[in-house]
Design a protein around this motif. Structure first.
Motif, short mmCIF file in Angstrom:
data_model
loop_
_atom_site.label_atom_id
_atom_site.label_comp_id
_atom_site.label_asym_id
_atom_site.label_seq_id
_atom_site.Cartn_x
_atom_site.Cartn_y
_atom_site.Cartn_z
N GLY A 59 -2.41 14.40 -18.75
CA GLY A 59 -1.71 15.12 -19.81
C GLY A 59 -1.46 16.58 -19.50
O GLY A 59 -0.82 17.28 -20.28
N PHE A 60 -1.96 17.06 -18.38
CA PHE A 60 -1.75 18.45 -17.95
C PHE A 60 -0.58 18.51 -16.96
O PHE A 60 -0.32 17.57 -16.21
N ARG A 61 0.09 19.62 -16.98
CA ARG A 61 0.97 19.94 -15.87
C ARG A 61 0.11 20.64 -14.82
O ARG A 61 -0.71 21.51 -15.16
N VAL A 62 0.28 20.27 -13.56
CA VAL A 62 -0.58 20.79 -12.51
C VAL A 62 0.27 21.53 -11.47
O VAL A 62 1.28 21.00 -11.00
N VAL A 63 -0.13 22.77 -11.17
CA VAL A 63 0.48 23.52 -10.08
C VAL A 63 -0.65 23.94 -9.14
O VAL A 63 -1.78 24.15 -9.58
N ALA A 64 -0.32 24.06 -7.86
CA ALA A 64 -1.38 24.33 -6.90
C ALA A 64 -0.85 25.16 -5.74
O ALA A 64 0.34 25.15 -5.43
N LEU A 123 1.24 36.03 -15.75
CA LEU A 123 0.49 35.58 -16.92
C LEU A 123 1.44 35.03 -17.98
O LEU A 123 1.19 33.95 -18.56
N SER A 124 2.52 35.75 -18.24
CA SER A 124 3.48 35.29 -19.25
C SER A 124 4.14 33.98 -18.83
O SER A 124 4.42 33.12 -19.67
N LEU A 125 4.39 33.84 -17.52
CA LEU A 125 5.02 32.60 -17.04
C LEU A 125 4.08 31.41 -17.24
O LEU A 125 4.51 30.33 -17.69
N LEU A 126 2.80 31.58 -16.91
CA LEU A 126 1.83 30.50 -17.14
C LEU A 126 1.74 30.17 -18.62
O LEU A 126 1.69 28.99 -19.02
N ALA A 127 1.71 31.20 -19.46
CA ALA A 127 1.61 30.97 -20.90
C ALA A 127 2.84 30.25 -21.43
O ALA A 127 2.73 29.36 -22.28
N ALA A 128 4.02 30.61 -20.94
CA ALA A 128 5.25 29.95 -21.39
C ALA A 128 5.24 28.48 -20.98
O ALA A 128 5.63 27.61 -21.78
N ALA A 129 4.79 28.19 -19.76
CA ALA A 129 4.72 26.80 -19.32
C ALA A 129 3.70 26.01 -20.14
O ALA A 129 3.90 24.83 -20.45
N ALA A 130 2.62 26.68 -20.51
CA ALA A 130 1.56 26.01 -21.28
C ALA A 130 1.98 25.73 -22.71
O ALA A 130 1.29 25.00 -23.42
N PRO A 134 -0.68 21.47 -21.71
CA PRO A 134 -1.72 22.24 -21.02
C PRO A 134 -1.43 22.33 -19.53
O PRO A 134 -0.81 21.44 -18.94
N LEU A 135 -1.88 23.43 -18.94
CA LEU A 135 -1.55 23.73 -17.55
C LEU A 135 -2.83 23.86 -16.74
O LEU A 135 -3.77 24.55 -17.15
N LEU A 136 -2.86 23.21 -15.60
CA LEU A 136 -3.96 23.34 -14.64
C LEU A 136 -3.42 24.01 -13.39
O LEU A 136 -2.47 23.50 -12.77
N ALA A 162 -6.30 32.88 -24.87
CA ALA A 162 -5.99 31.86 -25.86
C ALA A 162 -5.06 30.77 -25.33
O ALA A 162 -4.79 29.81 -26.03
N GLU A 163 -4.56 30.93 -24.11
CA GLU A 163 -3.59 29.99 -23.58
C GLU A 163 -4.28 28.68 -23.17
O GLU A 163 -5.39 28.70 -22.66
N PRO A 164 -3.61 27.52 -23.33
CA PRO A 164 -4.19 26.26 -22.84
C PRO A 164 -4.00 26.13 -21.34
O PRO A 164 -3.22 25.31 -20.84
N VAL A 165 -4.70 26.98 -20.60
CA VAL A 165 -4.56 27.05 -19.14
C VAL A 165 -5.95 26.95 -18.52
O VAL A 165 -6.88 27.66 -18.92
#
Length: 932
Positions: A59-64, A123-130, A134-136, A162-165
């Protein structure tokens, strides 16, 4: 995957898996972000644990991204790889952040972005994606990412809330990388688990004694155990022969890989070396380079069959140690040939920086054409905000430069870049290289100044082994003299830096050191009739004041401050330049204090914060915030001062810098009047000041202690502290110290000391011509006046200070006036002044002074209950700051940009603010009383 399944796949890792499972579960449940650093040696199983956390993240989007060992440094390369799948959210970012990210990633052209503005954009980009799911984010081998990516990801990790990251790093035992973030140490397997793992990979039987010896010497490192069947012969295993001490480290495992590689055919080894020399793993580039070498790609098959490498869209070694083994095992000539092939195969238009780097590694000696390419790469890196990459390119260009003069200039440029990324050891080495050439007189002065600047910054930050502050002034003065007449701008800045160093050193420097430095600066300016910059007037004014005494220099300082105020309104970039000059903020603030000039303080401190926030200049923002906090402090806005000081500390921690003692934090504690807390801070600061030779800090602690004890009514202790503070003239605070000494001396009956302190205050505040200075002086005179004159002086002080924003001094005046009225038995008048003082002190949070006023009111016959100081809510400093900005009409996105946090975090804090204040809308923030 269940915990049991994970345990079966990852033998002996149940505790680690549980931590990772909980991390994912917390983020999935909406409980904010989570950050974890897996730290351990090579081969211990960190990557396997990253695979496990990936498997759990349904259920997470994953970037690595995975770091690759290389001495090539490309700015933001790692961050760009991590963010590439998320760039469809780029348009959701505020324009300054969007532009910063585009420039950093080479997608656009613009002003060089501050690296921490790039961090906020990330940070804003990760938060927007989340926002979508949820983002891993998985970062393997973080120690090998480019330096600016390491710093930026560390900043992002410290600002997530507070982000789901979920952000999970794996790093080898490099304590400086990602220090301070939540960690999980990954160690070798237990003996039992190690035996079971070894048994599971062995084809035949193994002598129990050999098995136990293997387990002991591999120390439970899974990779070392898994390599046993490949790297140890059947004879060794069956017969009990085991070479002691060779399997206990990653170096030993790497040696096993070297043996396997050396057993391969020569063409296969060539291709493995080629793949190892190209860190991005580009298969198309690999094939072009192989063609340049004349080796068919099919020759890689034996290495694939042996499990060393995987040939797909990306060239992938099965473990980083295999890459390093393939590269280090090769002869130097073969390495150069591989890099030459890679340089020839790299498109000079599409990827000039990698081409230049490979060409540099292929060079057999000095090569000015390659050095020129590297210098151009450095310029591109600087444009993108990658100072660390620029420094690396310039360092390599220096080594390849044949012309001695150009070699010196490149070494200096490389040293400056290394200095800017806090790589002081490398910077000093490059300065030594420059000295070995034939530097010009100007270049020698630059070398001297760079060394001294680095020492000054290290001393101020309290780095271990840093020199005493006074010792940094001599080379700065030497540089200033050498630059005089050659580069006058740099010369004057160096004089200013030297004087700042000695002002910090204060009473712990040689007695006449500051005066001699000021004399030298005056001599350099003696024949100069026109000064082009405000900073030049500042130098002239402060030098005249120090060398000529209290009646000199005021005109120059006033001219400088006025010019700076004017320039701050028309040229915000000038503010940024001021913040970059070491020691400059204290000089500016000190001059305003020395002149009792509140207008300049308010304007210039506001401009400093405004510029730093707007430009995303996070490196200079803590200094600007502390500067502004001091203005809030004297204005009686203790909550605002605390918020800015807390923000400065959080940003300093997030950027990985050491934090010097915050002077205004000590003063805030003293004004609040908590004897235990303030005493602890003051004792620690005094010890810190002695340790690094910062005598100004000793004067400041004496002044702060005098405020504390005068507030508590412990006048003998206040007298001792103020007397100590006044033993040396610390510019900018000495007049304030004299005021505290007047009060303490009059209360302890030492009229002679009080009179002397009043004379010192009169010379300084009396010449200011400002309501602040003249009001403070009238107040001090009233304390020593007879009854016939006292009332007029108190009245004058209240009138003058009432026209200023200096609330703390106005409240002090009302308190002292009320105490005098009570002593002359005018109780009704006394109650009026004391009531006003009590309310003012209570409102701003000056507890000790408020209690002193309350006791005086009780002595007049008034019934007064103790009041709680400060605000009527329990908002944290950041909640109060966010509430204030929201009340001013800023959007969540604008608030996040100002405070270097994400919109998610702003929303999270505002929800808590609404609950605590019992409101439901932003509009109501303007109508409730929640902060002083």
């Amino acid at each position: 995957m269940s915990g049991q399944g994970a345990e079966q796949r990852l033998r002996g890792r149940a505790p680690e898996c549980q931590v990772l499972h909980s991390l994912i579960a917390d983020v999935r449940s909406g409980d904010g972000s989570r950050v974890l650093v897996l730290r351990g040696e090579a081969g211990v199983g960190k990557t396997a644990l990253l695979d496990e956390v990936h498997a759990q993240a349904t259920g997470f989007r994953v970037v690595a991204v995975s770091g690759v060992e290389s001495d090539m440094e490309l700015a933001f390369a790692g961050l760009q790889q991590l963010c590439a799948p998320l760039m469809n959210h780029l348009e959701e970012l505020p324009e300054p952040q969007r532009e910063a990210l585009n420039v950093a990633f080479g997608r656009g052209i613009g002003d060089t972005p501050d690296r921490f503005l790039v961090g906020l954009a990330g940070l804003s980009l990760l938060a927007a994606a989340a926002d979508e799911q949820p983002l891993l984010c998985i970062v393997d081998d973080a120690q090998w990412l480019d330096q600016v990516t390491q710093q930026t990801l560390g900043f992002i990790a410290r600002r997530l809330l507070a982000e789901p990251v979920a952000l999970v790093f794996a790093v080898r035992e490099h304590p400086e990388v990602l220090a301070g973030l939540p960690e999980l140490a990954v160690e070798g397997l237990s003996d039992t688990d190690a035996r079971e793992l070894l048994d599971s990979v062995m084809v035949g039987a193994i002598d129990p004694r050999v098995r136990d010896r293997i387990v002991a010497e591999t120390r439970g490192i899974p990779l070392a155990i898994l390599e046993v069947p490949r790297s140890v012969s059947a004879t060794e295993l069956a017969g009990g022969f085991w070479i002691s001490g060779k399997r206990s480290s990653s170096a030993a495992v790497e040696h096993g890989f070297v043996r396997r590689i050396q057993a391969l055919p020569a063409p296969t080894r060539q291709l493995l070396l080629l793949a190892a020399a190209e860190p991005i793993g580009d298969a198309a580039l690999f094939m072009r380079a192989a063609a340049h070498l004349g080796v068919p790609v099919d020759e890689l098959t034996p290495a694939e069959d042996d499990g060393l490498i995987e040939f797909g869209p990306r060239m992938r070694f099965h473990h980083p140690l295999i890459r390093s083994a393939a590269y280090r095992a090769a002869e130097l000539g073969d390495r150069r040939a591989a890099h030459r092939a890679l340089a020839d195969a790299t498109d000079p238009q599409a990827d000039p920086d990698r081409r230049a780097w490979h060409a540099a590694n292929a060079a057999v000696g000095p090569d000015d054409s390659v050095a020129d390419e590297l210098e151009r790469s450095a310029a591109r890196a600087q444009t993108r905000g990658g100072i660390a990459a620029a420094a690396t390119f310039l360092e390599r260009a220096t080594a390849l430069t044949a012309d001695p003069a150009r070699r010196v200039s490149r070494a200096l440029a490389a040293a400056q870049a290394k200095r800017d990324v806090a790589a002081s050891d490398a910077a000093h080495e490059l300065l030594a290289v420059a000295e070995l050439g034939r530097p010009s007189d100007f270049q020698r002065a630059v070398i001297t100044r760079l060394r001294a600047q680095m020492s000054f910054v290290r001393s101020r930050a309290g780095e271990p082994g840093a020199p005493q502050l006074a010792d940094t002034a001599t080379p700065l003065l030497d540089a200033a003299r050498q630059l005089d007449g050659v580069d006058d701008y740099s010369s004057r800045e160096s004089f200013l830096e030297a004087i700042a160093a000695l002002m910090y050193a204060g009473r712990l420097a040689e007695p006449d050191a500051l005066t001699l430095a000021a004399d030298a600066a005056r001599a350099a300016l003696r024949d100069v009739t026109e000064l082009p910059r405000p900073v030049d007037y500042l130098l002239r004014g402060i030098a005249e004041r120090i060398a000529g005494g209290v009646h000199e220099g005021a005109a120059g300082m006033r001219t400088a401050l006025q010019a700076m105020c004017d320039q701050a309104e028309t040229d915000e970039s000038a503010v940024g330049r001021w913040l970059k000059v070491p020691g400059f903020p204290i000089m500016q603030e000190t001059c305003a204090h020395e002149l009792w000039d509140e207008v300049s303080l308010f304007k210039l401190s506001s401009a400093a914060v405004r510029h730093a926030r707007a430009a995303g200049a996070l490196a200079g923002l803590p200094r600007a915030l502390v500067y502004r906090a001091g203005v809030h402090l004297v204005s009686g806005e203790f909550a605002s001062a605390a918020q800015l000081l807390e923000e400065a500390d959080s940003i300093t921690a997030a950027t990985g810098h050491l934090s010097p003692v915050r002077y205004h934090a000590l003063l805030l504690a003293a004004w609040r009047g908590d004897a235990a807390e303030a005493g602890r801070l003051l004792d620690g600061a005094a010890a810190d000041g002695v340790a690094r030779g910062e005598g100004r800090l000793l004067g400041l602690t004496g002044y702060a202690a005098a405020i504390l004890y005068n507030g508590l009514g412990r006048y003998q202790e206040a007298f001792t502290a103020a007397s100590t503070a006044c033993e040396y003239e610390d510019f900018g605070i000495y007049g304030w110290c004299a005021f505290e000494l007047v009060e303490a001396a009059t209360r302890t009956g030492d009229g002679e000391t009080a009179a002397h302190a009043l004379d010192m205050l009169a010379e300084r505040a009396g010449a200011s011509g400002t309501d602040w200075g003249l009001g403070a002086l009238a107040n001090a005179r009233a304390m020593m006046a007879d009854d016939d004159a006292a009332e007029a002086l108190f009245t004058e002080a209240i009138e003058r200070l009432g026209r200023t924003r200096i609330v703390v001094h106005l409240a002090r005046t009302r308190l002292l006036y009320g105490e005098w009225l009570r002593r002359v038995n005018r109780r009704t008048d006394a109650r009026s002044q004391l009531t006003e003082a009590n309310e003012m002190f209570t409102r701003i949070g000056a507890q000790a002074f408020a209690e002193r006023a309350r006791r005086e009111l009780v002595a007049t016959g008034e019934k007064v209950r103790k009041q709680q100081a400060g605000t009527n809510s329990d908002l944290t400093a950041q909640e109060a700051q966010i509430a204030r900005l929201a009340a001013d009409g800023l959007t969540n996105q604008e608030i996040g940009a100002q405070l270097f946090i994400s919109t998610h975090t702003v929303e999270w804090h505002l929800r808590k603010v609404f609950v605590k204040l019992g409101i439901t809308s932003r509009r109501q923030l303007r109508t409730v009383s929640w902060a002083s």
